[in-house]
Scaffold this motif. Structure first.
Motif, PDB file in Angstrom:
ATOM      1  N   MET A   1     -18.759 -10.589 -17.812  1.00  0.00           N
ATOM      2  CA  MET A   1     -17.884 -10.589 -16.645  1.00  0.00           C
ATOM      3  C   MET A   1     -17.064  -9.307 -16.621  1.00  0.00           C
ATOM      4  N   ALA A   2     -16.852  -8.746 -15.434  1.00  0.00           N
ATOM      5  CA  ALA A   2     -16.139  -7.480 -15.307  1.00  0.00           C
ATOM      6  C   ALA A   2     -14.686  -7.621 -15.745  1.00  0.00           C
ATOM      7  N   VAL A   3     -14.178  -6.582 -16.417  1.00  0.00           N
ATOM      8  CA  VAL A   3     -12.770  -6.514 -16.801  1.00  0.00           C
ATOM      9  C   VAL A   3     -12.064  -5.575 -15.830  1.00  0.00           C
ATOM     10  N   ILE A   4     -11.010  -6.064 -15.186  1.00  0.00           N
ATOM     11  CA  ILE A   4     -10.289  -5.306 -14.170  1.00  0.00           C
ATOM     12  C   ILE A   4      -8.896  -4.995 -14.694  1.00  0.00           C
ATOM     13  N   GLY A   5      -8.530  -3.720 -14.691  1.00  0.00           N
ATOM     14  CA  GLY A   5      -7.258  -3.293 -15.263  1.00  0.00           C
ATOM     15  C   GLY A   5      -6.273  -2.772 -14.238  1.00  0.00           C
ATOM     16  N   ASP A   6      -5.126  -2.310 -14.724  1.00  0.00           N
ATOM     17  CA  ASP A   6      -4.044  -1.837 -13.859  1.00  0.00           C
ATOM     18  C   ASP A   6      -4.422  -0.607 -13.041  1.00  0.00           C
ATOM     19  N   GLU A   7      -5.369   0.193 -13.534  1.00  0.00           N
ATOM     20  CA  GLU A   7      -5.688   1.448 -12.868  1.00  0.00           C
ATOM     21  C   GLU A   7      -6.278   1.257 -11.474  1.00  0.00           C
ATOM     22  N   VAL A   8      -6.795   0.060 -11.162  1.00  0.00           N
ATOM     23  CA  VAL A   8      -7.412  -0.159  -9.843  1.00  0.00           C
ATOM     24  C   VAL A   8      -6.632  -1.143  -8.979  1.00  0.00           C
ATOM     25  N   LEU A   9      -5.508  -1.668  -9.493  1.00  0.00           N
ATOM     26  CA  LEU A   9      -4.726  -2.644  -8.745  1.00  0.00           C
ATOM     27  C   LEU A   9      -3.364  -2.071  -8.370  1.00  0.00           C
ATOM     28  N   GLN A  10      -2.953  -2.308  -7.135  1.00  0.00           N
ATOM     29  CA  GLN A  10      -1.669  -1.801  -6.663  1.00  0.00           C
ATOM     30  C   GLN A  10      -1.060  -2.782  -5.660  1.00  0.00           C
ATOM     31  N   ASN A  11       0.184  -2.521  -5.272  1.00  0.00           N
ATOM     32  CA  ASN A  11       0.899  -3.342  -4.280  1.00  0.00           C
ATOM     33  C   ASN A  11       0.959  -4.817  -4.704  1.00  0.00           C
ATOM     34  N   TRP A  12       1.429  -5.028  -5.922  1.00  0.00           N
ATOM     35  CA  TRP A  12       1.520  -6.387  -6.445  1.00  0.00           C
ATOM     36  C   TRP A  12       2.627  -7.173  -5.739  1.00  0.00           C
ATOM     37  N   GLU A  13       2.376  -8.470  -5.493  1.00  0.00           N
ATOM     38  CA  GLU A  13       3.418  -9.375  -5.011  1.00  0.00           C
ATOM     39  C   GLU A  13       3.094 -10.794  -5.454  1.00  0.00           C
ATOM     40  N   VAL A  14       4.134 -11.550  -5.775  1.00  0.00           N
ATOM     41  CA  VAL A  14       3.957 -12.944  -6.198  1.00  0.00           C
ATOM     42  C   VAL A  14       3.725 -13.805  -4.963  1.00  0.00           C
ATOM     43  N   ILE A  15       2.660 -14.609  -4.975  1.00  0.00           N
ATOM     44  CA  ILE A  15       2.369 -15.506  -3.850  1.00  0.00           C
ATOM     45  C   ILE A  15       2.412 -16.972  -4.264  1.00  0.00           C
ATOM     46  N   GLY A  16       2.580 -17.229  -5.560  1.00  0.00           N
ATOM     47  CA  GLY A  16       2.670 -18.606  -6.034  1.00  0.00           C
ATOM     48  C   GLY A  16       3.138 -18.644  -7.468  1.00  0.00           C
ATOM     49  N   SER A  17       3.896 -19.676  -7.824  1.00  0.00           N
ATOM     50  CA  SER A  17       4.361 -19.815  -9.199  1.00  0.00           C
ATOM     51  C   SER A  17       4.687 -21.269  -9.471  1.00  0.00           C
ATOM     52  N   GLY A  18       4.764 -21.600 -10.738  1.00  0.00           N
ATOM     53  CA  GLY A  18       5.075 -22.966 -11.126  1.00  0.00           C
ATOM     54  C   GLY A  18       5.049 -23.098 -12.626  1.00  0.00           C
ATOM     55  N   GLY A  19       4.964 -24.348 -13.100  1.00  0.00           N
ATOM     56  CA  GLY A  19       4.957 -24.585 -14.527  1.00  0.00           C
ATOM     57  C   GLY A  19       3.743 -24.004 -15.223  1.00  0.00           C
ATOM     58  N   PHE A  20       2.616 -23.836 -14.489  1.00  0.00           N
ATOM     59  CA  PHE A  20       1.390 -23.319 -15.082  1.00  0.00           C
ATOM     60  C   PHE A  20       1.449 -21.820 -15.300  1.00  0.00           C
ATOM     61  N   GLY A  21       2.123 -21.069 -14.423  1.00  0.00           N
ATOM     62  CA  GLY A  21       2.123 -19.618 -14.482  1.00  0.00           C
ATOM     63  C   GLY A  21       2.397 -19.028 -13.116  1.00  0.00           C
ATOM     64  N   GLN A  22       1.739 -17.901 -12.801  1.00  0.00           N
ATOM     65  CA  GLN A  22       1.965 -17.223 -11.529  1.00  0.00           C
ATOM     66  C   GLN A  22       0.647 -16.760 -10.926  1.00  0.00           C
ATOM     67  N   VAL A  23       0.648 -16.640  -9.588  1.00  0.00           N
ATOM     68  CA  VAL A  23      -0.485 -16.067  -8.869  1.00  0.00           C
ATOM     69  C   VAL A  23       0.043 -14.880  -8.069  1.00  0.00           C
ATOM     70  N   PHE A  24      -0.630 -13.733  -8.196  1.00  0.00           N
ATOM     71  CA  PHE A  24      -0.232 -12.507  -7.531  1.00  0.00           C
ATOM     72  C   PHE A  24      -1.281 -12.100  -6.498  1.00  0.00           C
ATOM     73  N   ARG A  25      -0.826 -11.408  -5.477  1.00  0.00           N
ATOM     74  CA  ARG A  25      -1.716 -10.688  -4.576  1.00  0.00           C
ATOM     75  C   ARG A  25      -1.642  -9.207  -4.956  1.00  0.00           C
ATOM     76  N   ALA A  26      -2.792  -8.546  -5.002  1.00  0.00           N
ATOM     77  CA  ALA A  26      -2.825  -7.117  -5.298  1.00  0.00           C
ATOM     78  C   ALA A  26      -3.963  -6.474  -4.519  1.00  0.00           C
ATOM     79  N   ARG A  27      -3.812  -5.196  -4.197  1.00  0.00           N
ATOM     80  CA  ARG A  27      -4.866  -4.455  -3.500  1.00  0.00           C
ATOM     81  C   ARG A  27      -5.739  -3.729  -4.531  1.00  0.00           C
ATOM     82  N   HIS A  28      -7.063  -3.970  -4.453  1.00  0.00           N
ATOM     83  CA  HIS A  28      -8.007  -3.261  -5.309  1.00  0.00           C
ATOM     84  C   HIS A  28      -8.321  -1.917  -4.648  1.00  0.00           C
ATOM     85  N   LYS A  29      -7.916  -0.832  -5.285  1.00  0.00           N
ATOM     86  CA  LYS A  29      -8.018   0.489  -4.671  1.00  0.00           C
ATOM     87  C   LYS A  29      -9.459   0.897  -4.403  1.00  0.00           C
TER      88      LYS A  29
END
Length: 302
Positions: A1-29
C-alpha cells in the motif's frame, strides 16, 4: 500500500474528532484534489488497529465501500507535532447517514431511502462474498458516508473480522467482537460469541429501520442503561430541562435554576421527572443530551 507523507499534503483542516481520534481534510498537491486523513489517538495498539483497518479497506475494493488511497506517515500540523500514522481515504462531503437523518428530522423521501438501502445491501453483500468473507461488525448510520450525490459507502472497518463460519474452527478470529450495542444482535452480548454473517445482517436490519422511520433505535432504553454515567458527567442540566419544557416538574426546574448544577440535582431530576415519565420523557431526555452533550454519548459508545 502506498505511503503518503507531508511533502504532498497541504491545507490541513480538522473535519471530525471524538474519542477515537481525528479526521482531517488535506489537499494532495500531486493529485490535485482533497483527501481525508483519519488518525487515532496515538499509541502502539492504535497504530496496529489503523494498519489492520487500512488492509481490510484495501482488500474490499468496491463502489459501495470507502476507497483507501494509502497510509499516512508524518507530522500533521496540529498542536502536538509528532510522528503519526493514519489512513488516507476519499473525502465524503455530504457527511454520514446519521447527519442526513438528523437534517431531515424524519424519514428521507422514498426514492432516496430505497437507493440508500439498496447500496448498503450491495456493499455488505460484497464484503460477505469475499474469500474469506469479511464482516464489518459496526454497521450503523454514522459509519455510512455519503458523496455529493448522496450515494452511500461503507466506512470504519476498525472492528472488522473474518467470519468464523468460514474458518470452521474454534480459534478466535481476526479482529474483535464489538460494535454499538443498539445495532448488535442479542447473541453478540455473550462472551463466547464468535461473529458470523448474521451479525451484519441484523445490523443492516436496524439501519434499514432507521432509514425508513428517520429515528434512532432504543433511545429510551439507552437512558436507562447509561443513567449513572449521564448523571455523573452531564454539565448542561439547565439547558436540557429547558428542552424538556413542561415535562419537568416546576419545583425540580426551580431547584436546578436556583443553584449551580451538581450530581445530586441530576439524580433528583432523573428520579422526579424521568423515572415516572415513561418512554416519551426518556426519549426527549435522550434527544436533549444528544443536542447539548454529544461528546458524552460518543464516550458511552452510543
Amino acid at each position: 500500500m502506498a505511503v503518503i507523507g507531508d511533502e504532498v499534503l497541504q491545507n490541513w483542516e480538522v473535519i471530525g474528532s471524538g474519542g477515537f481520534g481525528q479526521v482531517f481534510r488535506a489537499r494532495h498537491k500531486d493529485w490535485g484534489f482533497d483527501v481525508a486523513v483519519k488518525m487515532l489517538h496515538g499509541n502502539c495498539s492504535s497504530s496496529q488497529a489503523l494498519s489492520e483497518e487500512a488492509n481490510y479497506m484495501n482488500k474490499a475494493s468496491s463502489p459501495f465501500v470507502l476507497r483507501v488511497f494509502g497510509v499516512y506517515q508524518g507530522c500533521p500540523p496540529v498542536k502536538a507535532r509528532c510522528e503519526r500514522l493514519g489512513i488516507v481515504i476519499e473525502i465524503m462531503d455530504r457527511g454520514s447517514l446519521q447527519s442526513l437523518l438528523q437534517n431531515f428530522a424524519g424519514p428521507p423521501p422514498w426514492p432516496l431511502a430505497f437507493r440508500l438501502a439498496h447500496q448498503l445491501a450491495l456493499g455488505m453483500n460484497f464484503l460477505h462474498q469475499m474469500t474469506p468473507p469479511l464482516l464489518h461488525q459496526d454497521l450503523k448510520p454514522s459509519n455510512i458516508l455519503l458523496d455529493n450525490n448522496l450515494n452511500a459507502k461503507l466506512a470504519d472497518f476498525g472492528l472488522s473480522s473474518v467470519s468464523t463460519s468460514f474458518l470452521k474452527c474454534s480459534t478466535t478470529p481476526t479482529g474483535q467482537v464489538g460494535g454499538t450495542w443498539a445495532f448488535m444482535p442479542p447473541e453478540a452480548f455473550d462472551l463466547s460469541y464468535k461473529p458470523v454473517r448474521a451479525y451484519d445482517i441484523y445490523s443492516y436490519g436496524i439501519v434499514l429501520w432507521s432509514i425508513l422511520t428517520g429515528k434512532e433505535p432504543y433511545s429510551a432504553k439507552l437512558v436507562d442503561m447509561y443513567r449513572p454515567q449521564m448523571i455523573q458527567q452531564l454539565s448542561m442540566a439547565m439547558a436540557i430541562t429547558e428542552d424538556l419544557g413542561e415535562m419537568v416538574h416546576p419545583e425540580i426546574y426551580s431547584l436546578i435554576e436556583a443553584k449551580e448544577t451538581s450530581e445530586e440535582k441530576m439524580r433528583v431530576l432523573y428520579s422526579a421527572t424521568l423515572r415516572s415519565g415513561g418512554v416519551k420523557v426518556k426519549a426527549a431526555f435522550y434527544n436533549a443530551v444528544r443536542h447539548h452533550e454529544p461528546n458524552l454519548l460518543e464516550r458511552l459508545g452510543c
